[in-house]
Design a protein around this motif. Sequence first.
Motif, PDB file in Angstrom:
ATOM      1  N   THR A   1       9.623  11.180 -37.449  1.00 38.87           N
ATOM      2  CA  THR A   1      10.394  12.711 -37.451  1.00 38.87           C
ATOM      3  C   THR A   1      10.243  13.192 -38.816  1.00 38.87           C
ATOM      4  O   THR A   1      10.559  12.432 -39.980  1.00 38.87           O
ATOM      5  N   PHE A   2       9.653  14.520 -38.834  1.00 38.45           N
ATOM      6  CA  PHE A   2       9.517  15.217 -40.114  1.00 38.45           C
ATOM      7  C   PHE A   2      10.679  16.085 -40.595  1.00 38.45           C
ATOM      8  O   PHE A   2      11.420  16.645 -39.519  1.00 38.45           O
ATOM      9  N   GLY A   3      10.764  16.310 -41.641  1.00 43.27           N
ATOM     10  CA  GLY A   3      11.816  17.221 -42.454  1.00 43.27           C
ATOM     11  C   GLY A   3      11.181  18.507 -42.283  1.00 43.27           C
ATOM     12  O   GLY A   3       9.879  18.509 -41.917  1.00 43.27           O
ATOM     13  N   GLU A   4      11.782  19.522 -42.543  1.00 43.00           N
ATOM     14  CA  GLU A   4      11.442  20.781 -42.605  1.00 43.00           C
ATOM     15  C   GLU A   4      10.398  21.353 -43.800  1.00 43.00           C
ATOM     16  O   GLU A   4       9.851  22.207 -43.716  1.00 43.00           O
ATOM     17  N   GLY A   5      10.344  20.469 -44.722  1.00 42.68           N
ATOM     18  CA  GLY A   5       9.259  20.545 -45.564  1.00 42.68           C
ATOM     19  C   GLY A   5       9.939  21.339 -46.939  1.00 42.68           C
ATOM     20  O   GLY A   5      11.086  22.052 -47.011  1.00 42.68           O
TER      21      GLY A   5
END
Lengths: 109, 111
Positions: A98-102
């Motif tokens: 699951t990725f963060g928004e960067g």
Amino acid sequence: GIQVEQSPPDLILQEGANSTLRCNFSDSVNNLQWFHQNPWGQLINLFYIPSGTKQNGRLSATTVATERYSLLYISSSQTTDSGVYFCAVGGSSGSRLTFGEGTQLTVNP
Amino acid sequence: DTAVSQTPKYLVTQMGNDKSIKCEQNLGHDTMYWYKQDSKKFLKIMFSYNNKELIINETVPNRFSPKSPDKAHLNLHINSLELGDSAVYFCASSHARGPYTFGSGTRLTVV
């Protein structure tokens, strides 16, 4: 599912400056990776770091799994460090990340 | 070169068409993924295969169908394309829960 929060969302630096990017996550993880997406869109894996500390040249990362955060350090930044830095985590469900928004990093000459 | 390679790199097509994106990895990884990156750069998993078996199937329209003929290949077929399907689609691979390697992405534009 796991929530991933990255800060700051945007960062502007002068060349040569140091910076720290943070990633907080909401649950225990057994997989944590940092990626750099360059201005051409390529996603490059920087670190696989579910716990502990690693260093690669001017970049280093630390994950404190018990406190649910990870830090990415960039020292002596260069214009080529510009781009988006993503933190991505995986829990017990397997290989899914699951990725963060960067964090959008801009390094000015 | 050892890598994850995706084709095509750019795809411009009209609404209603059917298109496919291909992905191949020669890293010997056992798990492959499709991720979608929207206009705000948010990356979200769509599908994952482990040794040709579908293990992750997120809530995506059933117009999207992945196919893995062998563990080195994972293709994505999209039927009846819609404007909202415009995005960058990334293929990735890993060994189990190990580090991901991403392909260079396919920028899909539906007009």
